[in-house]
Motif scaffolding. Structure first.
Motif: not given
Length: 208
Positions: A178, A174-176
């Motif tokens: 997906d 998540n946040g990097e």
């Protein structure tokens, strides 16, 4: 036993609801989802929830279960009832839309209840969503969208076959990074994951 639950998100089309009810042994409305079922001319076996949304018609007999507990949402209450009734597979409609926080909560609920069923699937007109259990193989034809969403932070050891953008023992986080908007390039595709919770969204085959 196969169950269908209708939640109070964006309502399914009558066509989708009809096709799912035809396969169901048990039909449950999660609070306002009961109104969706009734609107399309069906009568659920149960309506359960805190009943802040459900409007019971005077001329229809529906078995209603009031559960005012605030530690669980209406979908959790409906799934708990489904487990109690010994259903082994379950399809849930109306899980997304209306409120973003409710949609995210329902993904958490998917994780909470997945191990209590042989199959637990969220479905709308475009996608089927399920929590990956180690590995899956599906034959849906080429040119269909497949999205991978790491539910709990990081998912390690992800390997795919038959997708346009392959992964080979890689991580999604998540946040990097997906795995949204991938696409099948073969009739059959497979996904394997090691550690972590990975939700798979699969574009539905037309007519299903």
């Amino acid at each position: 036993m196969h169950a269908v639950i209708v939640s109070n998100g964006f309502p399914p089309t009558k066509k989708l609801l009809t096709s799912e009810i035809e396969k169901a042994d048990l039909v449950i409305g999660a609070d306002g989802g009961g109104n969706t079922i009734l609107t399309y001319g069906f009568v659920p076996d149960f309506v359960i929830g805190d009943l802040d949304s459900f409007k019971k018609p005077e001329n229809i007999d529906v078995e209603i279960i009031l559960d005012e507990g605030q530690e669980t949402n209406d979908l959790e209450k409906a799934l708990s009832l489904t487990v109690k009734k010994m259903a082994k597979t379950c399809t849930v409609l109306g899980t997304f839309g209306k409120r973003m926080d409710h949609a995210l909560k329902n993904l958490s609920v998917l994780k909470k209840f997945d191990n209590r069923f042989n199959s637990l699937i969220y479905k709308d007109e475009l996608f089927e969503a399920f929590l990956l259990s180690d590995t899956c193989t599906m034959n849906i034809g080429a040119g269909r969208m497949v999205s991978l969403f790491p539910l709990s932070g990081e998912v390690r050891g992800v390997t795919t076959k038959g997708l346009k953008y392959p992964l080979n023992d890689e991580s999604l986080k998540n946040g990097e990074r997906d795995g949204t908007s991938n696409e099948t390039v073969e009739d059959e595709f497979s996904i394997t994951a090691g550690e972590g919770d990975l939700i798979v969204f699969v574009e539905k085959v037309a007519g299903n």
